[in-house]
Design a protein around this motif. Structure first.
Motif, short mmCIF file in Angstrom:
data_model
loop_
_atom_site.label_atom_id
_atom_site.label_comp_id
_atom_site.label_asym_id
_atom_site.label_seq_id
_atom_site.Cartn_x
_atom_site.Cartn_y
_atom_site.Cartn_z
N MET A 43 0.84 -1.21 0.00
CA MET A 43 0.00 0.00 0.00
C MET A 43 0.87 1.25 0.00
SD MET A 43 -3.44 0.06 2.27
CE MET A 43 -3.09 -1.28 3.39
N THR A 44 0.43 2.22 -0.71
CA THR A 44 1.20 3.46 -0.74
C THR A 44 0.81 4.33 0.45
OG1 THR A 44 -0.43 4.13 -2.33
CG2 THR A 44 1.72 3.58 -3.18
N ASP A 45 1.50 5.44 0.57
CA ASP A 45 1.42 6.24 1.78
C ASP A 45 0.01 6.70 2.14
OD1 ASP A 45 2.94 7.16 3.86
OD2 ASP A 45 2.91 9.21 3.06
N LEU A 46 -0.62 7.42 1.20
CA LEU A 46 -1.94 7.98 1.50
C LEU A 46 -2.96 6.87 1.72
CD1 LEU A 46 -3.78 10.42 1.86
CD2 LEU A 46 -4.00 10.56 -0.62
N SER A 47 -2.92 5.84 0.89
CA SER A 47 -3.92 4.78 1.06
C SER A 47 -3.73 4.06 2.40
CB SER A 47 -3.89 3.80 -0.12
OG SER A 47 -2.60 3.30 -0.31
N ARG A 48 -2.49 3.96 2.86
CA ARG A 48 -2.26 3.34 4.17
C ARG A 48 -2.85 4.21 5.29
NH1 ARG A 48 1.48 4.28 7.47
NH2 ARG A 48 2.73 5.44 5.96
N LYS A 49 -2.66 5.53 5.16
CA LYS A 49 -3.20 6.44 6.18
C LYS A 49 -4.73 6.41 6.20
CE LYS A 49 0.66 9.66 6.33
NZ LYS A 49 1.25 10.87 5.76
N ILE A 50 -5.31 6.36 4.99
CA ILE A 50 -6.78 6.32 4.93
C ILE A 50 -7.31 5.03 5.55
CG2 ILE A 50 -8.76 6.21 3.34
CD1 ILE A 50 -7.51 8.98 3.62
N ALA A 51 -6.64 3.93 5.27
CA ALA A 51 -7.08 2.65 5.82
C ALA A 51 -7.01 2.68 7.35
CB ALA A 51 -6.22 1.52 5.26
N GLU A 52 -5.92 3.24 7.87
CA GLU A 52 -5.74 3.30 9.33
C GLU A 52 -6.81 4.17 9.97
OE1 GLU A 52 -4.77 4.95 13.02
OE2 GLU A 52 -4.48 6.21 11.22
N LEU A 53 -7.00 5.37 9.43
CA LEU A 53 -7.99 6.30 9.98
C LEU A 53 -9.41 5.72 9.86
CD1 LEU A 53 -8.42 9.45 10.91
CD2 LEU A 53 -9.22 9.70 8.57
N SER A 54 -9.68 5.10 8.72
CA SER A 54 -11.02 4.58 8.47
C SER A 54 -11.40 3.50 9.47
CB SER A 54 -11.11 4.01 7.05
OG SER A 54 -11.05 5.07 6.13
N LYS A 55 -10.43 2.66 9.79
CA LYS A 55 -10.70 1.57 10.73
C LYS A 55 -10.87 2.13 12.15
CE LYS A 55 -8.85 -2.88 12.06
NZ LYS A 55 -7.76 -3.83 11.91
N ARG A 56 -9.97 3.04 12.52
CA ARG A 56 -9.98 3.58 13.88
C ARG A 56 -11.20 4.46 14.14
NH1 ARG A 56 -7.28 8.09 15.48
NH2 ARG A 56 -6.13 8.16 13.53
N ARG A 57 -11.66 5.18 13.13
CA ARG A 57 -12.73 6.14 13.34
C ARG A 57 -14.10 5.69 12.81
NH1 ARG A 57 -11.49 8.73 17.62
NH2 ARG A 57 -9.81 10.25 17.43
N GLY A 58 -14.20 4.43 12.44
CA GLY A 58 -15.53 3.91 12.08
C GLY A 58 -16.01 4.31 10.71
N PHE A 59 -15.09 4.47 9.73
CA PHE A 59 -15.54 4.68 8.36
C PHE A 59 -15.79 3.34 7.67
CE2 PHE A 59 -13.92 8.96 9.12
CZ PHE A 59 -14.90 9.72 8.51
N TYR A 60 -14.75 2.53 7.59
CA TYR A 60 -14.95 1.18 7.05
C TYR A 60 -13.82 0.27 7.49
CZ TYR A 60 -11.45 2.45 3.52
OH TYR A 60 -10.30 2.84 2.89
N SER A 61 -14.10 -1.02 7.50
CA SER A 61 -13.05 -2.00 7.81
C SER A 61 -13.45 -3.32 7.19
CB SER A 61 -12.89 -2.14 9.32
OG SER A 61 -14.12 -2.53 9.89
#
Ligand SMILES: [Zn+2]
Length: 572
Positions: free
Chosen positions: A1-19
């Motif tokens: 995973m590239t930088d931004l997509s990794r950050k989005i995945a991390e934030l999304s899981k932690r903040r209840g966007f998607y997982s």
């Protein structure tokens, strides 16, 4: 995973966007569960789409089932051709998308349109390897793999069904109902937002390539001769177009031009497609897609589906990869023709002429009293052929014998048994198959783009901060209301304020957990534009006041509580 997509995945899981779905059981690739924030963001995007592409254009939205009988997909062609190319590793057993491996290692941009033989050749020439274990795959078989999920309908000797791979067939198959509902008046548009299913060979992480997806599709049925798009509504909208010609050049460029210029210069062949590109650009801009990382790309000839003459994709960039978000296709009468031929119903629309037209017709009504005894079980077929011949080749009836062919066998029928005649009829109109203009949006990918393009990092009070600069139109929450502490009446007052704002139509979250700094960060990370805080001053001030904090600037302003609704409205 590239930088931004990794950050989005991390934030999304932690903040209840998607997982990932069913992670407790090891997870299942290609399925994502939208959490509370993600579900609201997605719903807001869908509602915004509905407003722009359905309601405000006067189109009508329908809801078809996600499972349909086999016959529908036989007619649509999905049973035969909805395939991806698969290659299986003999060493580790992993199945992969053969065209993707080829794209990743040969410098070819779009391998999807290549033939199986060509792909196998690429594996040989480039010694391509299994992405899992590195085993050489040269010489392995590349095969078609149908992407539809099959199921059975009912018990026992049940009927075969499929989960729909696109929402569109739910519209096309019911066209006879819709044309009646629309009183046979073209043009009209039918829209649908719903789930589709594709058994992807190698789903990608996150929301980009999933096996269950949400589509928002619009099928605009038009009379290709009469109906013109209202280009003037979007003529000044500026498009970034990456045309077929430019893609073929060594240093091909994306060109900026208005919708009007794109039509006049015939960069976009169909005015209808240009019209929808204009609307789509406006919409993507309004929901917070970064226009610097956005373009429309025309399909190459080998990417074009057999039915479509001109196709464009809306693409947006995350990290360094351009990803398709929306497909715009001029589908002609392909879909309706298929269903017209395969089903028992009439998919044409009766088009009334301005003035009745006189027309000479030729027809035959063969004498069955003669054909029956003479030709037995062939008589019906022979009669059909004679009737066809009367319409297509009337000159043949100047002879005394009429020749027809049934199953390769020739028959000569006396002309006087054919009852051939020429007559003049008055026609009030004709039956036509409408053409279809289809913008098709992938909602999950759009949610992902909005998250990625609104993601930001900065520093507040010497502390690193992550935030989403979500537009108010799509942000899950417009206003968060906090009591400084849940004591001395502040909690009660904050709940009162929340209630009032909700009644005024804002989407509001109340939060009294943890220290106030953490609560601000939490709202920043889910993209809430404003936080309203009730503190000791609120209760002391006459008249009462609250602070409004701006997400992007973090500036706080004290305002009177009684004008709070107006103050927020003016900001949102
Ligand atoms: Zn392998």
């Amino acid at each position: 995973m590239t930088d931004l997509s990794r950050k989005i995945a991390e934030l999304s899981k932690r903040r209840g966007f998607y997982s990932q779905t069913a992670e407790a059981y090891g997870g299942v690739a290609g399925f994502q569960t939208f959490g509370p924030e993600g579900a609201e963001l997605k719903r807001n995007i869908e509602n915004s789409w509905r407003k722009k592409f359905s309601d405000s254009l006067g189109h009508r939205e329908i809801e078809a089932p996600t499972i349909m009988p086999e016959a529908v997909f036989e007619a649509s062609g999905h049973l035969d051709t909805f395939d991806d190319m698969i290659i299986k590793c003999p060493e580790c057993g992993t199945s992969s998308r053969a065209d993707h491996i080829a794209e990743d290692h040969t410098g070819i941009d779009e391998a999807e349109g290549l033939s199986i033989e060509k792909i196998e050749q690429l594996f040989e020439e480039h010694n391509l390897e299994c992405p899992e274990c590195g085993e050489g795959l040269a010489g392995e078989k590349v095969e078609d793999f149908n992407l539809m999920f099959g199921t059975s309908i009912g018990p026992g000797d049940s009927q075969k069904g499929f989960l729909r791979p696109e929402t569109a067939q739910g519209i096309f198959a019911e066209f006879p109902r819709f044309k009646e509902y629309m009183r046979n008046e073209l043009p009209f548009g039918i829209t649908q937002i719903g789930k589709s299913y594709r058994n992807e060979i190698s789903p990608r992480q996150g929301l980009v390539r999933v096996r269950e997806l949400t589509q928002a599709e619009l099928e605009h049925f038009i009379d290709p001769e009469e109906d013109k798009p209202p280009i003037e509504d979007v003529e000044d909208v500026e498009l970034k177009l990456y045309s077929r010609q430019e893609q073929e050049k060594e240093d091909g460029k994306v060109r900026k031009m208005t919708v009007r210029e794109a039509v006049d210069e015939e960069i976009v062949e169909s005015g209808w497609i240009a019209y929808y590109l204009g609307l789509a650009k406006q919409w993507y801009d309004s929901i917070g897609v970064d226009m610097e990382r956005f373009r429309f790309r025309q399909h190459q000839n080998d990417e074009l589906s057999h039915y479509a003459s001109d196709c464009w994709d809306a693409e947006s960039k995350v990290d360094d990869k351009w990803i398709e978000r929306t497909g715009f296709a001029y589908r002609g009468c392909y879909d309706l023709k298929k269903h017209h031929e395969h089903s028992e119903e009439d998919y044409t629309v009766f088009k009334e002429y301005d003035e009745p037209v006189e027309e000479e017709v030729t027809e035959a009504s063969p004498d069955m009293g003669y054909l029956g005894p003479e030709y037995d079980d062939k008589a019906g077929k022979i009669a059909d052929r004679i009737q066809e011949k009367a319409e297509t080749d009337p000159e043949a009836f100047e002879e005394t014998e009429i020749e027809v062919e049934v199953n390769g066998q020739k028959y000569s029928i006396p002309e006087d048994k054919c009852n051939f005649e020429r007559k003049t009829v008055i026609r009030n109109g004709e039956h036509i198959l409408p053409h279809v203009v289809e913008p098709s949006f992938g909602i999950d990918r759009i949610v992902y783009t909005v998250l990625a393009h609104s993601y930001g990092e900065d520093e507040v009070d010497n502390e690193k901060r992550k935030l989403l600069h979500l537009r108010e139109e799509v942000a899950p929450t417009e206003v968060a209301v906090f009591p400084m502490m849940d004591k001395d009446g502040m909690g009660q007052k904050a709940e009162e304020v929340s209630e009032r704002l909700r009644d005024a139509g804002f989407s509001v979250k109340y939060d009294d957990t943890g220290n106030i700094g953490k609560r601000y960060r939490r709202q920043d990370e889910v993209g809430t534009p404003y936080c309203v805080t009730i503190d000791y001053e609120t209760l002391e001030d006459k008249p009462e006041t609250v602070t409004i904090r701006d997400r992007d600037s973090t500036e706080q302003e004290r305002v009177e509580i009684r004008g709070l609704e107006e103050e927020l409205s003016s900001r949102l």
